[in-house]
Design an enzyme around this catalytic site. Sequence first.
Site, PDB file in Angstrom:
ATOM      1  N   HIS A   1       0.940  -1.253   0.157  1.00  0.00           N
ATOM      2  CA  HIS A   1       0.353  -0.116   0.148  1.00  0.00           C
ATOM      3  C   HIS A   1       0.733   1.068  -0.055  1.00  0.00           C
ATOM      4  O   HIS A   1       0.165   2.504  -0.182  1.00  0.00           O
ATOM      5  CB  HIS A   1      -0.948   0.355   0.866  1.00  0.00           C
ATOM      6  CG  HIS A   1      -0.475   0.322   2.035  1.00  0.00           C
ATOM      7  ND1 HIS A   1       0.325   0.039   3.023  1.00  0.00           N
ATOM      8  CD2 HIS A   1      -0.344   1.506   3.740  1.00  0.00           C
ATOM      9  CE1 HIS A   1       1.289   0.460   3.978  1.00  0.00           C
ATOM     10  NE2 HIS A   1       0.095   1.944   4.397  1.00  0.00           N
TER      11      HIS A   1
ATOM     12  N   HIS B   1       2.291   7.017  -0.553  1.00  0.00           N
ATOM     13  CA  HIS B   1       1.331   6.163   0.471  1.00  0.00           C
ATOM     14  C   HIS B   1      -0.336   6.265  -0.282  1.00  0.00           C
ATOM     15  O   HIS B   1      -1.470   7.314  -0.581  1.00  0.00           O
ATOM     16  CB  HIS B   1       1.043   6.616   1.414  1.00  0.00           C
ATOM     17  CG  HIS B   1       0.078   6.089   2.800  1.00  0.00           C
ATOM     18  ND1 HIS B   1      -0.932   5.898   2.886  1.00  0.00           N
ATOM     19  CD2 HIS B   1       0.538   5.390   3.403  1.00  0.00           C
ATOM     20  CE1 HIS B   1      -1.231   4.890   3.824  1.00  0.00           C
ATOM     21  NE2 HIS B   1      -0.261   4.637   3.975  1.00  0.00           N
TER      22      HIS B   1
END
Length: 164
Positions: A68, A83
């Site tokens: 992620h 992110h």
Amino acid sequence: MLKKLFGKKSVEEQIVAPISGKVVSLDEVPDPVFSQRMMGDGVAIEPTNGEVVSPVDGEIVQLFPTNHAVGIKTKSGVEVLVHIGLETVAMEGEGFEGHITTGDQVKAGDKLVTFDTALVEEKAKSTITPIVITNYDDIVESFEPTYSETANAGETHIIKLQTK
């Protein structure tokens, strides 16, 4: 004076959008870690698809096990964190596929991660994707974000900065 002694020169870095979508200020990210710039300064993108590419030429210095988030370091030492979404770590990698590994050399536009946007919308807080210079205080002399309604991954310049 030290720069002259050791030959370190200020470098201009251009950071491109790592994902297509609307570029917004970190102030609009509904997470204080990013909106209060605790991890550094940058921008965020409200994505229109699930393909993340490298925003810079550099080395992959971190790929989270859940895929992620990715950290890339440029030759001049700028550390960029991409992110994907908010609270996506709780998804434990579900819906994310990494296409690189730590230590890989990448060019701006190289595919890093793909993710299922519908799944992230369903299971995470948000799909908004912060792009942060994590060593901002140590390395950035000047910083110019560019906000855009339609940034194209790997093409649209979103940040211009000058290193110290």
